[in-house]
Design a protein around this motif. Structure first.
Motif, PDB file in Angstrom:
ATOM      1  N   TRP A 295       0.840  -1.196   0.000  1.00 15.40           N
ATOM      2  CA  TRP A 295       0.000   0.000   0.000  1.00 15.40           C
ATOM      3  C   TRP A 295       0.878   1.251   0.000  1.00 15.40           C
ATOM      4  O   TRP A 295       2.038   1.223   0.445  1.00 15.40           O
ATOM      5  CB  TRP A 295      -0.907   0.002   1.227  1.00 15.40           C
ATOM      6  N   SER A 296       0.298   2.346  -0.457  1.00 10.63           N
ATOM      7  CA  SER A 296       1.059   3.599  -0.533  1.00 10.63           C
ATOM      8  C   SER A 296       1.345   4.134   0.866  1.00 10.63           C
ATOM      9  O   SER A 296       0.662   3.776   1.835  1.00 10.63           O
ATOM     10  CB  SER A 296       0.281   4.635  -1.337  1.00 10.63           C
ATOM     11  N   LEU A 297       2.338   5.013   0.971  1.00 11.02           N
ATOM     12  CA  LEU A 297       2.749   5.575   2.259  1.00 11.02           C
ATOM     13  C   LEU A 297       1.591   6.208   3.021  1.00 11.02           C
ATOM     14  O   LEU A 297       1.510   6.112   4.240  1.00 11.02           O
ATOM     15  CB  LEU A 297       3.842   6.625   2.044  1.00 11.02           C
ATOM     16  N   SER A 298       0.708   6.857   2.315  1.00 16.48           N
ATOM     17  CA  SER A 298      -0.371   7.585   2.986  1.00 16.48           C
ATOM     18  C   SER A 298      -1.428   6.656   3.576  1.00 16.48           C
ATOM     19  O   SER A 298      -2.313   7.106   4.304  1.00 16.48           O
ATOM     20  CB  SER A 298      -1.034   8.550   2.001  1.00 16.48           C
ATOM     21  N   MET A 299      -1.342   5.352   3.284  1.00 16.73           N
ATOM     22  CA  MET A 299      -2.389   4.419   3.702  1.00 16.73           C
ATOM     23  C   MET A 299      -1.954   3.412   4.766  1.00 16.73           C
ATOM     24  O   MET A 299      -2.792   2.668   5.281  1.00 16.73           O
ATOM     25  CB  MET A 299      -2.904   3.639   2.476  1.00 16.73           C
ATOM     26  N   ILE A 300      -0.676   3.357   5.102  1.00 12.80           N
ATOM     27  CA  ILE A 300      -0.226   2.223   5.913  1.00 12.80           C
ATOM     28  C   ILE A 300      -0.275   2.450   7.425  1.00 12.80           C
ATOM     29  O   ILE A 300      -0.121   1.511   8.199  1.00 12.80           O
ATOM     30  CB  ILE A 300       1.207   1.788   5.514  1.00 12.80           C
ATOM     31  N   PHE A 301      -0.496   3.693   7.885  1.00 13.20           N
ATOM     32  CA  PHE A 301      -0.396   3.928   9.330  1.00 13.20           C
ATOM     33  C   PHE A 301      -1.394   3.120  10.161  1.00 13.20           C
ATOM     34  O   PHE A 301      -1.055   2.651  11.252  1.00 13.20           O
ATOM     35  CB  PHE A 301      -0.467   5.426   9.663  1.00 13.20           C
ATOM     36  N   PRO A 302      -2.660   2.893   9.705  1.00 13.22           N
ATOM     37  CA  PRO A 302      -3.542   2.066  10.552  1.00 13.22           C
ATOM     38  C   PRO A 302      -3.096   0.599  10.588  1.00 13.22           C
ATOM     39  O   PRO A 302      -3.348  -0.111  11.570  1.00 13.22           O
ATOM     40  CB  PRO A 302      -4.920   2.225   9.901  1.00 13.22           C
ATOM     41  N   VAL A 303      -2.437   0.147   9.526  1.00 10.32           N
ATOM     42  CA  VAL A 303      -1.928  -1.228   9.488  1.00 10.32           C
ATOM     43  C   VAL A 303      -0.781  -1.378  10.495  1.00 10.32           C
ATOM     44  O   VAL A 303      -0.709  -2.352  11.252  1.00 10.32           O
ATOM     45  CB  VAL A 303      -1.450  -1.593   8.071  1.00 10.32           C
ATOM     46  N   ILE A 304       0.120  -0.393  10.517  1.00 11.89           N
ATOM     47  CA  ILE A 304       1.229  -0.411  11.479  1.00 11.89           C
ATOM     48  C   ILE A 304       0.676  -0.371  12.902  1.00 11.89           C
ATOM     49  O   ILE A 304       1.188  -1.034  13.809  1.00 11.89           O
ATOM     50  CB  ILE A 304       2.185   0.774  11.233  1.00 11.89           C
ATOM     51  N   ASP A 305      -0.402   0.395  13.093  1.00 14.69           N
ATOM     52  CA  ASP A 305      -1.001   0.491  14.424  1.00 14.69           C
ATOM     53  C   ASP A 305      -1.562  -0.859  14.865  1.00 14.69           C
ATOM     54  O   ASP A 305      -1.497  -1.212  16.050  1.00 14.69           O
ATOM     55  CB  ASP A 305      -2.112   1.545  14.417  1.00 14.69           C
ATOM     56  N   MET A 306      -2.100  -1.630  13.933  1.00 12.46           N
ATOM     57  CA  MET A 306      -2.604  -2.952  14.276  1.00 12.46           C
ATOM     58  C   MET A 306      -1.452  -3.895  14.634  1.00 12.46           C
ATOM     59  O   MET A 306      -1.546  -4.693  15.574  1.00 12.46           O
ATOM     60  CB  MET A 306      -3.432  -3.526  13.114  1.00 12.46           C
TER      61      MET A 306
END
Length: 757
Positions: A566-577
């Protein structure tokens, strides 16, 4: 999560002790034994139906010369037809009692300090002590003795498999096979005070850090129970799965499936709490009363007794309640408003029922105008005890014995315990021969593990250096190592709160955007993958079943794939999980394979820190890294990639986002704790440099500055870089921080200034 649970209610009160009841021992169905600060042990027999009644007489066992703590039950045998008891006391003795006669039949001497725990092991008695040792006794003699911890041993239990487990002021638990430690459990951040076996699961521990933990015998934390607001002294479990804990916060809490289902308030500190075989509960309180609690309607005490108890409880709470820092019971009643004010705007606080209400004098109308109810501020409940109008970190009750009255001993954590002991003994006109006992008492009750004698001390009468038992006469090479309030840091900090619904919502939002874009549709999640993520969140939400729930291998694979594609702008909720999955035992098991086997996380770090960086990615990545420290299996990876990680996030200290600042400081603090433990001097120097950069910034969040200063102080105190810190002019940085209006920042800065001199 709703839990069906019948509440415990008072069944009876057992009165007889003249001081704090310190310990409870359940003697199968025969009765209850109790120990007390009044130097006695009492045995309270159950009636034919297994019930206890208020006003019941007890058998009094006299023999200890100071307060009594741990107890152990000896089941009936040929030697003890009615059963027996073992007790341990502040007087360093272990006594064995025959309940048929009420007489002492053995006196076991050998411990040098207070006996803190007792357990029977195939006819042997095993005792633990504040002198850091375990002793095994057989036929009245010590047959084994070994140093079990580097600080006071506070508790010992026996597992069904035969091994022993100990808990200590060094914050650890240890699993013993014979005299061999086969595992050390780390995780608590303060003294481990109580232990209990939870069949089919593992070991329960209670701690001065305010938590209760359930451990698998591998050392894995299966569950953490948080709810007490002060030191937790005891913990016990029942075959039903219930857990009970007793605390300094004057409550016994009942836990089920990881949740607190009932809190039973007491008119004093709850030193101990135990389940009876039938599921009833017994508590030991500092008001000298033993209370039995039940969920069975036919065993609940009569309404008059219940009302009496609630009246006592209400009066006790009233005596402790403060409003605006003032004791409620000291406030005047409404009659005080009959006296006119002396100036316009003058305020007065009066007691109205259980509340304090503020009034202001209205000179124009010549009356008191009601302003409103007064409540304590967030820190008012944390005020330190006072003695003779002076506030201290601690004010202890000291029992000298020999019929002498209880004396008050004030102490601050920044004090030198030897100097404090000397001053107090002189003030109290007591012999200086008590000196080492007082020092040991201070160290034990403040959770301090080590203290090197201050070679500058001179006896006030002779001018000579003091003698400390067990030490050599040459003391010139022993520098003073005073106790500090905030350093050294023990244990790792984590970020364990998450908005799971928000995380799923954001992932769904990004996924819908990909699905509607023909050029990126192939990157979107399938319905099955969306369902898998929902299942992951459901597992993460249910913390009470962390010990038994698990993830599929494809769950971790899916999250790591999204971080990569996924693009950089979309991955923060995945990292949070991923950040929350690390805190789940099975999630950590699955993720550690990826960390060890490939460079997935290294690639992620490079990706999120590449310019221009997105703050949300930086924040979630930092928090993920911080949480990795909780599981020791990630430590080797964190050590190996230390330079790259700290360099990649080095600019975070100047971020305008306070959450990013705090996460960065926490990363530095966790690294300092780990590198001190690993004795990695090179790594300590790098972390020290990073912490100094944060600490000397003026426009930074105070919590972030505090954590950086704690890292600096810990590295100086217990690491190998004190000289490096002094060369970096750490004293100037600390002196600047010492002027902070935030008390904890100023306190730790003062500690650093002291260390730098």
């Amino acid at each position: 999560m709703e839990i069906d649970f019948p509440e415990y209610k008072l069944s009876c009160e057992l009165r007889g002790h003249e001081d704090d009841v310190r310990g409870i021992c359940v003697c199968d169905n025969a009765g209850i034994a109790s120990s007390s600060r009044d130097r006695t042990v009492r045995f309270w027999p159950a009636d034919a139906s297994g019930k206890y009644k208020g006003g019941s007489s007890s058998k009094i066992l006299l023999g200890h010369t100071s307060f009594v703590g741990p107890l152990a039950w000896i089941p009936p045998s040929e030697e003890f037809p009615k059963g027996g008891l073992v007790s341990g006391g502040m007087d360093t003795m272990v006594l064995v009692w025959d309940l048929r006669t009420g007489e002492k039949v053995q006196t076991l001497r050998g411990h040098k300090q207070q006996v803190s725990g007792l357990v029977l092991d195939d006819g042997d008695i095993v005792s633990s002590s504040v002198d850091c040792t375990l002793k095994r006794w057989r036929n009245g003699k010590s047959i084994e003795s070994w140093e079990a911890h580097s600080a006071a041993v506070q508790a010992v239990v026996k597992l069904p498999s035969g091994e022993l487990v100990t808990g200590s002021s060094d914050t650890t638990l240890k699993l013993w096979r014979g005299e061999t430690c086969i595992h050390t459990f780390t995780g608590h951040t303060d003294t481990v005070r109580g232990l209990a076996v939870m069949p089919d699961f593992g070991i329960l521990s209670s701690s001065h850090d305010g938590s209760i933990r359930l451990w698998a015998l591998t050392g894995q934390v299966l569950m953490e129970l948080v709810g007490h607001t002060s030191l937790v002294y005891s913990v016990d479990s029942h075959a039903s799965g219930l857990v009970v804990s007793g605390s300094e916060d004057c409550s016994a809490k009942i836990w089920k499936d990881g949740a607190c289902v009932q809190s039973i308030d007491h008119p004093g500190c709850v030193w101990d709490a135990k389940f009876l075989v039938n599921g009833d509960l017994v508590t030991a309180c500092s008001d000298g009363v033993i209370r039995v609690w039940t969920t069975h309607e036919d065993r609940i005490t009569d309404p008059v007794e219940l009302e009496s108890y609630f009246s006592v409880l209400s009066a006790y709470k009233g005596s402790r309640k403060t409003v605006g820092g003032l004791k409620l019971e000291d406030l005047p009643g409404l009659e005080a408003l009959k006296t006119p004010g002396t100036s316009d705007g003058q305020t007065k606080i009066v007691r109205e029922g259980d509340n304090g209400v503020a009034y202001a004098w209205n000179a124009k109308e010549y009356k008191w105008d009601k302003i409103g109810e007064v409540v304590d501020g967030p820190n008012d409940g944390l005020k330190h005890p006072m003695l003779d109008g002076v506030e201290y970190d601690y004010v202890f009750d000291v029992d000298i014995g020999d019929g002498e009255p209880i004396r008050k001993l004030p102490y601050n954590r920044s004090d030198n315990p030897y100097s404090a002991a000397d001053k107090w003994l002189l003030d109290q006109n007591l012999p200086l021969s008590y000196r080492q006992q007082i020092v040991d008492f201070i160290l034990e009750n403040t959770g301090q593990k080590r203290f090197n004698f201050d070679s500058s001390f001179r006896d006030p009468f002779t001018g000579a250096s003091a003698y400390v038992p067990g030490e050599t006469s040459n003391r010139n090479d022993m520098p003073s190592k005073p106790a500090f309030k905030h350093i050294p840091k023990r244990g790792m900090l984590v970020f364990d709160v998450a908005q799971f619904d928000g995380i799923l919502k954001k992932i769904s939002e990004f996924n819908n955007a990909l699905h509607s874009d023909p050029e990126q549709k192939q990157l979107s999640l399938s319905d099955l993958e969306v369902a898998r993520l929902s299942a992951v969140v459901k597992i993460l939400k249910d913390t009470s079943h962390y010990h038994s729930s698990s993830f599929a291998d494809v769950d971790v694979d899916l999250l790591l794939k999204l971080v990569n594609v996924w693009s950089l702008s979309m991955i923060f909720p995945v990292i949070d999980m991923l950040r929350m999955m690390v805190l789940h035992p099975d999630g950590a098991d699955k993720l550690v394979k990826h960390v060890d086997g490939n460079g997935t996380l290294v690639v992620m770090i490079k990706k999120v820190t590449a310019s221009p960086a997105i703050p949300a990615n930086i924040l979630t990545s930092l928090r993920l890294l911080v949480n990795l420290f909780k599981d020791s299996r990630f430590h080797q990876w964190l050590l190996y990639n230390r330079i790259e990680i700290l360099d990649a996030f080095s600019s975070c200290s100047t971020s305008s986002n306070k959450n990013v600042q705090l996460a960065h400081s926490t990363l530095i603090l966790n690294y300092s704790v780990m590198l001190i433990e690993k004795k990695d001097e090179e790594g300590q120097s790098q972390v020290l440099s990073a912490a100094l950069e944060v600490a000397e910034l003026e426009n930074i969040d105070l919590d972030s500055k505090f954590r950086a200063l704690v890292a600096i102080g810990s590295l100086m105190l217990e690491g190998s870089v004190k000289k490096v810190a002094v060369d970096f002019d750490v004293e100037s940085v600390a002196k600047a921080a010492r002027t902070s209006k935030e008390a904890k920042v100023a306190e730790v800065a003062e500690d650093i200034v002291s260390l730098a001199r």
